[in-house]
Design an enzyme around this catalytic site. Structure first.
Site, short mmCIF file in Angstrom:
data_model
loop_
_atom_site.label_atom_id
_atom_site.label_comp_id
_atom_site.label_asym_id
_atom_site.label_seq_id
_atom_site.Cartn_x
_atom_site.Cartn_y
_atom_site.Cartn_z
N ILE A 1 0.23 -12.47 -3.38
CA ILE A 1 -0.03 -13.02 -4.71
C ILE A 1 1.24 -13.57 -5.33
O ILE A 1 1.23 -14.64 -5.95
CB ILE A 1 -0.67 -11.94 -5.61
CG1 ILE A 1 -2.09 -11.61 -5.13
CG2 ILE A 1 -0.70 -12.41 -7.06
CD1 ILE A 1 -2.73 -10.44 -5.87
N SER B 1 7.93 -12.12 -4.50
CA SER B 1 7.33 -13.44 -4.31
C SER B 1 7.56 -14.06 -2.94
O SER B 1 7.49 -15.28 -2.78
CB SER B 1 7.84 -14.40 -5.40
OG SER B 1 9.24 -14.32 -5.58
N THR B 2 7.81 -13.23 -1.93
CA THR B 2 7.97 -13.78 -0.57
C THR B 2 6.66 -13.82 0.19
O THR B 2 6.59 -14.40 1.28
CB THR B 2 8.99 -12.97 0.24
OG1 THR B 2 8.55 -11.61 0.35
CG2 THR B 2 10.37 -13.01 -0.43
N SER C 1 -4.64 -4.87 -11.69
CA SER C 1 -5.70 -4.75 -10.67
C SER C 1 -6.97 -4.32 -11.37
O SER C 1 -6.93 -3.76 -12.47
CB SER C 1 -5.30 -3.70 -9.62
OG SER C 1 -6.40 -3.30 -8.83
N THR D 1 8.56 -11.67 -9.39
CA THR D 1 8.99 -10.56 -8.54
C THR D 1 8.04 -10.39 -7.35
O THR D 1 6.85 -10.67 -7.45
CB THR D 1 9.07 -9.25 -9.34
OG1 THR D 1 7.76 -8.85 -9.77
CG2 THR D 1 9.98 -9.41 -10.55
N TYR E 1 -1.92 4.87 -7.83
CA TYR E 1 -1.82 3.42 -8.05
C TYR E 1 -2.59 3.02 -9.31
O TYR E 1 -2.07 2.29 -10.17
CB TYR E 1 -2.37 2.69 -6.83
CG TYR E 1 -2.54 1.20 -6.99
CD1 TYR E 1 -1.44 0.35 -6.91
CD2 TYR E 1 -3.80 0.63 -7.19
CE1 TYR E 1 -1.58 -1.02 -7.03
CE2 TYR E 1 -3.96 -0.74 -7.32
CZ TYR E 1 -2.85 -1.56 -7.24
OH TYR E 1 -3.01 -2.92 -7.37
#
Length: 264
Positions: free
Chosen positions: A19, A15-16, A141, A13, A154
């Protein structure tokens, strides 16, 4: 090292770019047929074509969808009902004062960073268990275990992914299905590079010099004193997806450049 992933199918997901794209590329290097996901059809198609050109023996596919939207998620399931690997990379973040994070903000982050990944996992995990093979990776993260205080909305969602990963891993007992979490530290995405270049726009410096100066001033706790490159995380993810990593079960795997000061 042969990762033993040839002809596997992976949905990555977001993925354009960043990372997510790096993970997709590294998987394609191993012969994986990657399903490229993003909300913009043209960006997804461009990435699919790029990977197909670089790795012609693979069959990358367009998996355009806003996976936060339940309806679009369901359409994605119908189009791609079976996969071997799920990399839950998509997420949002921004520096925000705690007092500015109203309920609507918290709900947005919860839906985007947690519920979307959970929805995908809930659909694909039972199929992986039935096939006695599969890999699910959540991209978290260092904020998950070392909140900076600069983006509480976040950090909380990334901590939740660690718990979700461990809970789902318990369901894989005795199978060749694994669920794990990778925790990257500060990474040189396209956006980060633009920010660094912007900060030192008036300086006659190479990017490596800008990077070194920025790290020393803003992230002195980093032991590598540079940003992690996305391909480094991609390589790690490819290994965790491989049959060689079957002993990783519910593991929080750190690649933080030494940002986290504790032993565990």
């Amino acid at each position: 090292m042969d990762m033993g992933l040839n002809n596997k199918t992976a949905l990555v997901t977001g993925s354009t770019k960043g990372i997510g794209k790096a993970i997709a590329v590294e998987l394609a290097k191993e012969g994986v047929n990657v399903l490229i996901n993003g909300r913009n059809h043209e960006e997804v198609e461009r990435t699919v074509n790029e990977i197909k050109s670089d790795f012609p023996a693979t069959s990358p596919q367009n998996a355009t969808a806003d996976i936060v939207d339940i309806g679009q998620r369901e359409a994605l399931f119908k189009k791609y009902p079976n996969i071997d690997i799920l990399v839950n990379n998509m997420g949002i973040y921004e520096i925000m004062q705690y007092e500015d994070a109203h309920d609507e903000v918290w709900e947005k982050y919860f839906r985007t960073n947690v519920l979307a990944a959970n929805g995908l996992s809930k659909f694909y995990l039972p199929k992986m268990l039935k096939n006695d093979y599969g890999r699910i990776i959540f991209i978290a993260s260092e904020e998950a275990i070392m909140p900076s205080g600069q983006m509480p909305q976040y950090a909380v969602t990334k901590t939740m992914l660690l718990s979700l990963s461990k809970s789902l891993s318990k369901l894989t007992r005795g199978t060749e299905v694994t669920v794990n979490t990778i925790m990257p530290g500060p990474t040189l995405s396209e956006n980060v590079q633009q920010i660094i270049d912007g900060i030192y726009a008036d300086e006659d410096m190479s990017f490596s010099e800008k990077e070194k100066q920025f790290m020393a001033a803003n992230l002195p706790q980093s032991e590598i004193q540079r940003f992690i490159r996305p391909f480094e995380i991609g390589r790690l993810a490819a290994f965790v997806c491989s049959p060689h990593a079957s002993a990783f079960k519910g593991s929080p795997i750190r690649m933080d450049g030494g940002m986290v000061p504790t032993i565990f």
